[in-house]
Motif scaffolding. Structure first.
Motif, short mmCIF file in Angstrom:
data_model
loop_
_atom_site.label_atom_id
_atom_site.label_comp_id
_atom_site.label_asym_id
_atom_site.label_seq_id
_atom_site.Cartn_x
_atom_site.Cartn_y
_atom_site.Cartn_z
N ASP A 72 76.74 31.42 39.15
CA ASP A 72 75.95 31.96 40.25
C ASP A 72 74.64 32.57 39.77
O ASP A 72 73.73 32.75 40.57
CB ASP A 72 76.74 33.03 41.00
CG ASP A 72 77.86 32.44 41.85
OD1 ASP A 72 77.56 31.58 42.70
OD2 ASP A 72 79.02 32.82 41.66
N LEU A 73 74.56 32.93 38.50
CA LEU A 73 73.37 33.60 37.95
C LEU A 73 72.93 32.87 36.69
O LEU A 73 73.72 32.70 35.75
CB LEU A 73 73.69 35.06 37.64
CG LEU A 73 72.61 35.87 36.92
CD1 LEU A 73 71.34 35.98 37.77
CD2 LEU A 73 73.14 37.27 36.56
N ILE A 74 71.66 32.43 36.69
CA ILE A 74 71.09 31.72 35.54
C ILE A 74 69.92 32.55 35.03
O ILE A 74 68.99 32.87 35.78
CB ILE A 74 70.62 30.32 35.94
CG1 ILE A 74 71.78 29.51 36.52
CG2 ILE A 74 70.01 29.59 34.74
CD1 ILE A 74 71.35 28.20 37.17
N VAL A 75 69.96 32.88 33.75
CA VAL A 75 68.94 33.77 33.19
C VAL A 75 68.74 33.43 31.72
O VAL A 75 69.53 32.67 31.13
CB VAL A 75 69.39 35.26 33.37
CG1 VAL A 75 70.59 35.58 32.51
CG2 VAL A 75 68.24 36.23 33.14
N THR A 76 67.68 33.95 31.12
CA THR A 76 67.41 33.75 29.70
C THR A 76 67.41 35.10 28.99
O THR A 76 67.43 36.16 29.62
CB THR A 76 66.06 33.06 29.48
OG1 THR A 76 65.00 33.99 29.78
CG2 THR A 76 65.90 31.82 30.34
N THR A 77 67.35 35.03 27.67
CA THR A 77 67.12 36.23 26.86
C THR A 77 65.91 35.98 25.98
O THR A 77 65.54 34.84 25.69
CB THR A 77 68.34 36.55 25.97
OG1 THR A 77 68.60 35.44 25.09
CG2 THR A 77 69.58 36.85 26.80
N ASP A 78 65.29 37.10 25.55
CA ASP A 78 64.23 36.98 24.56
C ASP A 78 64.77 37.51 23.23
O ASP A 78 65.98 37.43 22.98
CB ASP A 78 62.94 37.68 25.01
CG ASP A 78 63.13 39.16 25.31
OD1 ASP A 78 64.14 39.75 24.86
OD2 ASP A 78 62.27 39.75 25.99
N GLU A 79 63.94 38.10 22.42
CA GLU A 79 64.38 38.55 21.10
C GLU A 79 65.31 39.75 21.19
O GLU A 79 66.18 39.94 20.31
CB GLU A 79 63.15 38.92 20.26
CG GLU A 79 63.45 39.29 18.83
CD GLU A 79 62.18 39.67 18.07
OE1 GLU A 79 62.07 39.26 16.91
OE2 GLU A 79 61.32 40.35 18.64
N GLY A 126 62.67 38.84 34.53
CA GLY A 126 61.38 38.37 35.06
C GLY A 126 61.45 36.94 35.56
O GLY A 126 60.57 36.50 36.28
N SER A 127 62.49 36.22 35.17
CA SER A 127 62.68 34.85 35.64
C SER A 127 64.18 34.56 35.65
O SER A 127 64.80 34.49 34.59
CB SER A 127 61.95 33.87 34.71
OG SER A 127 62.14 32.53 35.16
N PHE A 128 64.74 34.42 36.83
CA PHE A 128 66.16 34.09 36.92
C PHE A 128 66.43 33.36 38.23
O PHE A 128 65.63 33.41 39.16
CB PHE A 128 67.04 35.34 36.79
CG PHE A 128 66.93 36.33 37.93
CD1 PHE A 128 67.69 36.20 39.09
CD2 PHE A 128 66.06 37.41 37.83
CE1 PHE A 128 67.59 37.12 40.12
CE2 PHE A 128 65.95 38.33 38.87
CZ PHE A 128 66.73 38.19 40.01
N ILE A 129 67.57 32.69 38.29
CA ILE A 129 67.99 31.95 39.48
C ILE A 129 69.33 32.50 39.94
O ILE A 129 70.25 32.65 39.13
CB ILE A 129 68.10 30.45 39.19
CG1 ILE A 129 66.76 29.90 38.71
CG2 ILE A 129 68.57 29.69 40.44
CD1 ILE A 129 66.83 28.47 38.17
#
Length: 318
Positions: A194-201, A207-210
């Motif tokens: 249900d939740l799509i997101v990224t990680t950085d370092e 700031g950007s998710f679905i």
């Protein structure tokens, strides 16, 4: 000897006995009520089919966009020209793929924020978008200091299609880099997400998710925006709260997919903290100017301009 016989009693009709004529009338009345009741049930069923599918879920009205792009604009400190460039970029992308935009203003949620950092506005804004578009399936939040650089990529083909999402899902990796002991589940499938997101370092990247519409989405946003978290002085506000709740609440982790950063969240070269292979390259879906609004040595408008010109140039050559 003769005994006197007791007198015969004349049968007396029970005081409430009904005549056969009255019984016939009563049966007719009951039959009429039954027919009327059946007719009402039939009408109710037919009307319900106008609003519900055979599976019992709300039917989607014709013309409903499957994806809503949520952009939260903070007009304080930014020129109208800058805001209009962001809006034009989103409108072009939505038009190409039949999506719709939801533009929110930070000022719309100042009461709810109650002196919390303004970046928190993303959470009530997405909740607001869901309430305004109850039949749309996906909500794509993209930070205002970002540009969609490859508008030919639809969210379906780029991320959401089952086979594509399953190829992108990062399983059994640290939820919060670099070495969180809490890891993404290895058994999850695309239909679980249900939740799509990224990680950085260092962190997860809201700031950007679905987010997919549904009960989980409402629960997640309400939990994320809990007044206790708003009042607590997390160094990175809603970002650190997201780090926290995903690690300590398996109900959320069980609905989460982490995907590579550059898929929906490439950082500009001036943005610090990108993951390995997280900096924007030509052809990437989006570029995000993380921190351009908080670093006094940087300017969002100056950083945006060359990429905006490049985007416009691509449009002219299509």
């Amino acid at each position: 000897m003769q005994f006197a016989l007791p007198p015969r009693r004349t049968p007396i009709a029970p005081p409430y006995a009904r005549s056969s004529r009255f019984s016939l009338q009563r049966r007719k009345q009951l039959k009429a009520v039954a027919i009327l009741g059946l007719a009402l049930l039939t009408v109710f069923f037919l009307l319900s089919q106008l609003f519900y599918t055979s599976t019992g879920t709300p039917a989607v009205p014709a013309g409903t966009a499957g994806v809503v792009i949520v952009t939260v604009l903070d007009r304080a400190g930014f020129s109208d020209d800058y805001i209009q460039k962001i809006v034009k970029n989103r409108e072009d992308y939505a038009k190409r793929h039949g999506y719709t935009n939801f533009f929110a203003n930070v000022s719309d949620y100042e009461t709810a924020l109650d002196n919390a950092p303004r970046s928190w506005a993303v959470v009530p804004a997405v909740r607001h978008a869901m309430a305004s578009h109850p039949y749309s399936k996906y909500f794509f939040h993209l930070d205002a200091h970002s540009l969609i650089m490859n508008p030919g990529k639809s969210l379906e083909s780029h991320v959401l299609e089952k086979s594509r999402l399953e190829s992108l899902m990062q399983k059994d990796v640290s939820v919060v880099p670099p070495d969180s002991i809490i890891k993404t589940f290895s058994h999850l499938r695309a239909e679980d997400i249900d939740l799509i997101v990224t990680t950085d370092e260092e962190d997860m990247c809201p700031g950007s998710f679905i987010l997919r519409q549904g009960d989980f989405a409402k629960y997640f946003l309400d939990f994320w925006f809990d007044p206790l978290y708003l009042s607590y002085n997390f160094a990175k506000a809603e970002t650190h709260v997201l780090d926290h709740i995903v690690q300590w609440h398996p109900t959320i982790l069980a609905r989460l997919a982490l995907i590579p950063q550059r898929i929906i969240n490439s950082y500009s070269k001036d943005s610090s903290g990108a993951a390995v292979d997280g900096v924007y390259k030509d052809g990437d879906f989006v570029i995000r100017f993380l921190g351009c609004d908080t670093d006094t040595k940087r300017s969002c408008e100056k950083e945006l301009e060359p990429y905006y010109r490049l985007w416009v140039s691509k449009l002219k050559h299509e």
